[in-house]
Design an enzyme around this catalytic site. Sequence first.
Site, PDB file in Angstrom:
ATOM      1  N   CYS A   2     -16.704 -10.386   7.888  1.00 56.33           N
ATOM      2  CA  CYS A   2     -17.735  -9.954   8.833  1.00 56.33           C
ATOM      3  C   CYS A   2     -17.389 -10.517  10.196  1.00 56.33           C
ATOM      4  O   CYS A   2     -16.511 -11.353  10.329  1.00 56.33           O
ATOM      5  CB  CYS A   2     -19.096 -10.487   8.396  1.00 56.33           C
ATOM      6  N   ARG A  27     -13.510  -6.252  12.188  1.00 58.34           N
ATOM      7  CA  ARG A  27     -13.571  -7.181  11.061  1.00 58.34           C
ATOM      8  C   ARG A  27     -14.400  -6.646   9.908  1.00 58.34           C
ATOM      9  O   ARG A  27     -14.251  -7.078   8.780  1.00 58.34           O
ATOM     10  CB  ARG A  27     -14.163  -8.524  11.501  1.00 58.34           C
ATOM     11  N   TRP A  75     -19.333  -6.653   6.429  1.00 57.76           N
ATOM     12  CA  TRP A  75     -18.488  -6.022   5.418  1.00 57.76           C
ATOM     13  C   TRP A  75     -19.043  -6.512   4.098  1.00 57.76           C
ATOM     14  O   TRP A  75     -18.857  -7.665   3.712  1.00 57.76           O
ATOM     15  CB  TRP A  75     -17.031  -6.451   5.587  1.00 57.76           C
ATOM     16  N   ASN A 101     -20.582 -15.282   7.617  1.00 65.75           N
ATOM     17  CA  ASN A 101     -19.380 -14.550   7.203  1.00 65.75           C
ATOM     18  C   ASN A 101     -18.773 -15.332   6.040  1.00 65.75           C
ATOM     19  O   ASN A 101     -18.395 -16.497   6.213  1.00 65.75           O
ATOM     20  CB  ASN A 101     -18.379 -14.465   8.370  1.00 65.75           C
ATOM     21  N   GLY A 102     -18.714 -14.725   4.871  1.00 62.18           N
ATOM     22  CA  GLY A 102     -18.157 -15.441   3.719  1.00 62.18           C
ATOM     23  C   GLY A 102     -18.941 -15.122   2.457  1.00 62.18           C
ATOM     24  O   GLY A 102     -19.702 -14.142   2.416  1.00 62.18           O
ATOM     25  N   GLU A 490       5.484   0.329   2.820  1.00 65.12           N
ATOM     26  CA  GLU A 490       4.617   0.166   3.991  1.00 65.12           C
ATOM     27  C   GLU A 490       4.141   1.531   4.507  1.00 65.12           C
ATOM     28  O   GLU A 490       2.973   1.717   4.847  1.00 65.12           O
ATOM     29  CB  GLU A 490       5.344  -0.609   5.096  1.00 65.12           C
ATOM     30  N   LYS A 494       0.249   2.700   4.870  1.00 65.29           N
ATOM     31  CA  LYS A 494      -0.348   3.189   6.125  1.00 65.29           C
ATOM     32  C   LYS A 494      -1.081   4.518   5.885  1.00 65.29           C
ATOM     33  O   LYS A 494      -2.207   4.711   6.307  1.00 65.29           O
ATOM     34  CB  LYS A 494       0.739   3.374   7.199  1.00 65.29           C
ATOM     35  N   GLU A 497      -4.297   3.888   3.742  1.00 63.22           N
ATOM     36  CA  GLU A 497      -5.439   3.155   4.317  1.00 63.22           C
ATOM     37  C   GLU A 497      -6.110   3.874   5.480  1.00 63.22           C
ATOM     38  O   GLU A 497      -7.282   3.622   5.752  1.00 63.22           O
ATOM     39  CB  GLU A 497      -5.023   1.735   4.703  1.00 63.22           C
ATOM     40  N   HIS A 513      12.851   7.534 -13.347  1.00 66.89           N
ATOM     41  CA  HIS A 513      12.206   6.807 -14.453  1.00 66.89           C
ATOM     42  C   HIS A 513      10.718   7.110 -14.531  1.00 66.89           C
ATOM     43  O   HIS A 513       9.936   6.331 -15.089  1.00 66.89           O
ATOM     44  CB  HIS A 513      12.466   5.297 -14.293  1.00 66.89           C
ATOM     45  N   LYS A 612     -10.147  -5.949   9.045  1.00 66.08           N
ATOM     46  CA  LYS A 612      -8.882  -6.432   9.601  1.00 66.08           C
ATOM     47  C   LYS A 612      -8.435  -7.730   8.955  1.00 66.08           C
ATOM     48  O   LYS A 612      -7.248  -7.926   8.662  1.00 66.08           O
ATOM     49  CB  LYS A 612      -9.026  -6.624  11.110  1.00 66.08           C
TER      50      LYS A 612
HETATM   51  C1  AGP Z   1      -2.536  -3.609   6.684  1.00 66.94           C
HETATM   52  O1  AGP Z   1      -2.535  -2.528   7.504  1.00 66.94           O
HETATM   53  C2  AGP Z   1      -3.845  -4.066   6.259  1.00 66.94           C
HETATM   54  N1  AGP Z   1      -4.697  -4.324   7.334  1.00 66.94           N
HETATM   55  C3  AGP Z   1      -3.810  -5.214   5.257  1.00 66.94           C
HETATM   56  O2  AGP Z   1      -3.036  -4.830   4.167  1.00 66.94           O
HETATM   57  C4  AGP Z   1      -3.267  -6.542   5.807  1.00 66.94           C
HETATM   58  O3  AGP Z   1      -1.901  -6.454   6.000  1.00 66.94           O
HETATM   59  C5  AGP Z   1      -3.568  -7.653   4.802  1.00 66.94           C
HETATM   60  O4  AGP Z   1      -4.961  -7.750   4.655  1.00 66.94           O
HETATM   61  C6  AGP Z   1      -2.983  -8.987   5.231  1.00 66.94           C
HETATM   62  O5  AGP Z   1      -3.568  -9.394   6.419  1.00 66.94           O
HETATM   63  P1  AGP Z   1      -2.919 -10.608   7.248  1.00 66.94           P
HETATM   64  O6  AGP Z   1      -1.561 -10.212   7.665  1.00 66.94           O
HETATM   65  O7  AGP Z   1      -3.858 -10.768   8.402  1.00 66.94           O
HETATM   66  O8  AGP Z   1      -2.913 -11.799   6.344  1.00 66.94           O
END
Ligand code: AGP
Length: 617
Positions: A2, A27, A75, A101-102, A490, A494, A497, A513, A612
Amino acid sequence: MCGITSYLGYRDAYPIVINGLQRLEYRGYDSAGIVLVDDEHNVNLYKTKGKVSDLKEIAEKNNTSGCMGLGHTRWATHGIPNNENSHPHTSNSGNLVIVHNGIIENYDTIKKELLTRGYTFKSDTDTEVLVNLIEEVKKQNNCKLGKAVQMALTNVVGAYAIAIFDVTKKDEIIVARLGSPIAIGIGEDNKEFFVASDASPFIEYTKDAVYLDDEELAIIKLGRDIRIRKINDDSVVETNVQELKLNLEQIEKGGYEHFMLKEIHEQPKAILDTYRGRLLADKGIIKMGSVDNNIAKFLNANRIIIVACGTSWHAGLVAEYLFEDLARIPVEVEYASEFRYRNPVINKNDIVIAISQSGETADTLAAIKLAKSKGAFVFGVCNVVGSSIARETHSGAYTHAGPEIGVASTKAFTTQITILTLIALKLGNLKGELSNSVFHHYLQELNLIPAKVENLLKINSEIENIAAIYKDAPNCLYLGRGYNFPVALEGALKLKEISYIHAEGYPAAEMKHGPIALIDEFMPVVVIATKKGHYDKVVSNIQEIKSRNGKIIAIVTKGDTTVKEIADHIIEIPETEEAFSPLLTTIPLQLLSYHIAVMRGCNVDQPRNLAKSVTVE
Ligand code: AGP
């Protein structure tokens, strides 16, 4: 996950708190709330399911006056996203108001106890339980709010960053942290204070900030210096004020439609900034103080264990190829969330490298603490200065990507790979695995990468055209070999997500396989086929897919003529050393997912269900 923000001072709190929430919205963004206390001690609390913009609409139809305020963008963890569960939460008396937050893991036990003492609850959240626990402790001990918070938190299990105030006292806020970040901005002569999950909400007001450490509590009172205490023993902690280097321009969109597109286009500069003072190609040296100061550890390392999550984990996987290929050091790449609970075997001469953009990812932080407890030397690669992971590791190197606001990581990924490439090259040369001439050649080539990325970004509209063809595809596969297998992973992440299309990355040879069963004329397959990376093998993989009518989007080295004949679409990238190719091959994949997501009307910067930095496990 959050975002919390707060203001206490002489200005109108509403604009500061609400703008702060908008800056923190990356966030978490499933509900938001704000509370303001005006000069007559009237408390105006507004909260709603939805975005900060929805909250603004409600608040601006009502009274938003007052020089004291708390805000929260959520969140959800405990309690679904709805109005009742959104923050701030008030205590039964209405005097105490909190944002959090937590996760409070033992909230249920505490709640049961409070219910027996006649407390009632309007929401399903752990946070409402916490504010009422603090109220009960305050009542039982007839003590000040700071003391009550400290005592209450000693009974709490979990992670938290909280800001709380008593509406009857308009000059004091209490904040505390364990696991989730808190930054405090200090105004001139202590006439005003700002509190937030990171410094972005208050950078235009002050450059003086304090970052709370774990198990610390701060009593913030107007006109007086901040007082920091250890939560477990109330001992005094010295206040360490840091000067912020961030500027407003860095956290705004700069004319781009989305932060993600801006951040993709910032990569040439981000890589250059990450080189600055480290890659001295003309002198034939790589200078990295944090590595130089620990060079014996690196050179005598039996093994490097990399811990990370998400995109950072993919950067770790590229590093596995770099360290084993260039420096001949064995590497294991671990999902931090698995590593922390697997009781891993860590030997004395093992080095642990923790990679994190935000520096706040809970699983990675816990993996670091575990590795340290087992005697490993832990080196961090982080993007956020002063973040928890940067402070928890023994040493480390910052990626100078600047603030990354789009939830989908882009420039952090390429700058993480940049740092890891510099370290691998340096160790490879020092260990004699790379001769000086090869080493110098590599440095010269690395020096050319930012310009090559700049050049590559010019194909943006070409990628847009390809995106338009596949924007409605239900699935997508990404294939790569060697250094570009992690890039395939990766690319798939992308697309998943931000466009919500199901996508998977695979080592190209793995197709036979199983996944090849998925291939038909409706399956787009993105294949990375760079000239120097097992090219012939990849070409035959492409033919296997073509023979099953799969649609091929191939990333090839400029001037490729073979794949051109087979693939449905080719995207040319400049030639470079295979070890550096991930810095180029990932760019078109970032743009492809971006354009597909935009065309599908998705919220590119704040994709559903994501945040994030994942500060809870
Ligand atoms: C990637 O686009 C995502 N936002 C997510 O997978 C991110 O890489 C992951 O949460 C790790 O975050 P960090 O690099 O801040 O530790």
